[in-house]
Design an enzyme around this catalytic site. Structure first.
Site, PDB file in Angstrom:
ATOM      1  CG  HIS A   1      -2.047  -0.962   1.117  1.00 47.89           C
ATOM      2  ND1 HIS A   1      -3.099  -0.774   0.239  1.00 47.89           N
ATOM      3  CD2 HIS A   1      -2.297  -2.132   1.749  1.00 47.89           C
ATOM      4  CE1 HIS A   1      -3.947  -1.782   0.357  1.00 47.89           C
ATOM      5  NE2 HIS A   1      -3.487  -2.618   1.250  1.00 47.89           N
TER       6      HIS A   1
ATOM      7  CB  CYS B   1     -13.133  -0.240 -16.834  1.00 47.60           C
ATOM      8  SG  CYS B   1     -13.743  -1.829 -16.245  1.00 47.60           S
TER       9      CYS B   1
ATOM     10  CG  ASP C   1     -10.362 -10.312 -12.029  1.00 50.16           C
ATOM     11  OD1 ASP C   1      -9.327 -10.701 -11.458  1.00 50.16           O
ATOM     12  OD2 ASP C   1     -11.309  -9.784 -11.428  1.00 50.16           O
TER      13      ASP C   1
END
Length: 553
Positions: free
Chosen positions: A188, A501, A454
């Site tokens: 992160h 996207c 994905d």
């Protein structure tokens, strides 16, 4: 002059003096206590203070990096509230009758070790987050304030590693860049650095020596390099690179208000992906044509229980009103896989990426799903909204969603509640199954949006977060491009539009290919909108047949 190679995780060049930041990790001693109940109360008070600090950090991060970037502090709050974590600390205090500091340190080490030994790279990266939460508790127990980074003048911050909490507290006016000996590009911290646009290099190893403290250095984020005591020639080259970066950014800004149209007149929409209402403003600042992916998960991640219809309505309404007529595509809840929420009580899965997530979860928990759909429908009276369903693999799933929507619309009409009768319904194409039956799915919906992240990992059977397979993970693989081509052809034959996207949408080396394939929309992070626009305007599709032939179409 010394060049130290690492891994760049945030681009740009920074030149300044190196300042070593001391991670204030506590030296913890094990002490016997006579009153375990009082020590447990000390821990509970410290946990409450730590939670307040994390809340304040989240609010600060939202202002600097948006809701999606600030989610790390929500994750830290959830770790702090995790029953297993808290019960372990309480158990050590009560059974061993020891001080809270020792119990926190021991639990932190145990949980961090557990995460670091997991097979999944993403979960291994969470080991640092457990340490961060435990260190925060130890600082509170010691009566220390939050660690702050940066001196009186701008510096390059150096450290063994920087936690997400430390990174978000960087005073951007005083910190030029950071360089760390350790770190992960999947952490992160690295994500926050990129979002905050701070040049950063990690993995410098033992070469990042404390004897360089105070020495003039340069961080080249693009090259993944720290240059210690650069000579005049190297300094001149780096300063020239800085000027070129500034000029490139100025050129991009000059494209604000320009059309996304190729040299031969082909137009394409360039939209933004956002993680929350707060991020919608970033889409406007980037001059995006709209929001192609509004991730609704934040509403669930930031709550301790399922968000109400009213809470969701307020968020969707605000997004529609902020965009003032520009389209906002709201993706329905995509929880599961690497996004876990405690109150959902999801079962542990051996392979969560292939498991109980997204539309599968929503159709199973129908009342929860209907609450979200009703909130979107009600908000559609206040803006140009569309609904997008993730992880679809069958026509039956789409029809079940449409049946739910039809029922909710009938209820709203009966109650006299206004909504957009023609609100578009789309689906994400992110499984090979959906791509292969795109012709059938196109008969059921108003648009497609291809989730390339994905779609790539499922098609290639490669976990995109597995570092050992990085050399095999190829989003440019012909199989991926052929599937995208098939999806576009099916969409256009049915008279619907199709967008991209996923991360590939911002891959400038593929912009011309997407245009040649007939993609109608690219939705990217706000910071990449103008770069994609520039690439679109540089394209000439006279090579279209050649491009299609190269991928076997």
């Amino acid at each position: 002059m010394i060049r130290i190679k690492g891994k760049g995780v945030s681009g740009g060049v920074a030149i300044g003096r190196l300042h070593f930041y001391e991670n204030r990790r506590q030296q913890v001693e094990r002490r016997h206590v006579a009153d375990a109940a009082a020590e447990l109360a000390r821990f509970e008070a410290a946990a409450q203070t730590a939670a307040q600090q994390l809340g304040a950090l989240r609010d600060r991060a939202v202002g600097e990096v948006g809701e999606s970037g600030a989610q790390i502090f929500e994750i830290h709050q959830m770790m702090l509230e995790d029953l297993d974590y808290r019960e372990s600390i309480a158990d050590i205090i009560q059974r061993q009758k020891v001080n809270a500091e020792y119990a926190v340190a021991a639990t932190g080490e145990n949980f961090s070790q557990m995460f670091s030994e997991m097979d999944d790279e993403y979960m291994r990266a969470r080991a640092a987050d457990v340490k961060d939460v435990s260190d925060r508790l130890l600082r509170v127990l010691a009566g220390q304030g939050d660690a702050l980074i940066g001196g009186e003048e701008p510096v390059i911050v150096a450290a063994g590693d920087l936690t997400p909490s430390e990174t978000v507290q960087l005073d951007k006016g005083k910190v030029l860049a950071f360089a760390t000996a350790e770190g992960s590009s999947n952490s992160h911290t690295a994500i926050l650095a990129r979002t905050m646009q701070i040049p950063a290099v990690i993995g410098l190893g033992a070469g990042l020596d404390r004897r360089y403290d105070g020495v003039l250095c340069a961080v080249d984020g693009a090259a993944g390099e720290l240059v210690v005591d650069p000579d005049e020639q190297t300094l001149a080259a780096l300063r020239q690179k800085q000027r070129e970066d500034e000029e490139a950014e100025a050129l991009l800004q000059s494209l604000r208000g320009q059309e996304n149209v190729t040299k031969d007149g082909r137009h394409i929409d360039v939209f933004a992906n956002v993680g929350s209402v707060a991020d919608v403003g970033l889409a406007l600042q980037s001059d995006a044509g709209g929001v192609g992916l509004f991730r609704s998960e934040f509403l669930y991640l930031e709550n301790s229980d399922y968000p109400t219809e009213g809470e969701q309505f307020a968020a969707y309404k605000a997004a529609g009103e902020i965009l003032a007529g520009r389209r906002v595509i709201i993706r329905t809840l995509d929880i599961g896989a690497d996004k876990q929420i405690g109150y959902f009580q999801l079962p542990k899965e051996e392979n969560p990426a292939l498991g109980y997530r997204a539309i599968r979860l929503c159709l199973d928990r129908e009342e929860m799903f209907k609450t979200q759909l009703r909130a979107i429908l009600c908000a559609s009276a206040f803006g140009n909204l569309a609904i997008m369903v993730p992880m679809v693999i069958s026509v039956e799933e789409v029809r079940r969603v449409k049946t739910l929507l039809d029922g909710l619309k009938a209820e709203l009409r009966e109650q006299g509640v206004k909504f957009d009768e023609g609100i578009p319904l789309g689906i994400m194409i992110e499984t090979p199954a959906a791509a292969l039956i795109a012709d059938e799915l196109a008969q059921e919906v108003d648009f497609f949006s291809i989730g390339t992240n994905d779609l790539t990992q499922y098609t290639l059977a490669i976990d995109r977060q597995n570092a050992q397979l990085e050399s095999l993970y190829d989003p440019h693989h012909k199989a991926i491009l052929r599937l995208i081509c098939r999806v576009v052809e099916s969409a256009h034959q049915a008279g619907i539009w199709v967008g991209v996207c996923g991360e590939l949408g911002a891959d400038l080396s593929l912009t011309e290919t997407f245009l040649a394939l007939g993609v109608d929309e690219l939705s990217v992070s706000p910071g990449r909108v103008l770069a994609v626009r520039r690439q679109v305007r540089a394209c000439d599709l006279s090579r279209r047949e050649e491009i299609l032939a190269a991928i076997g179409r």
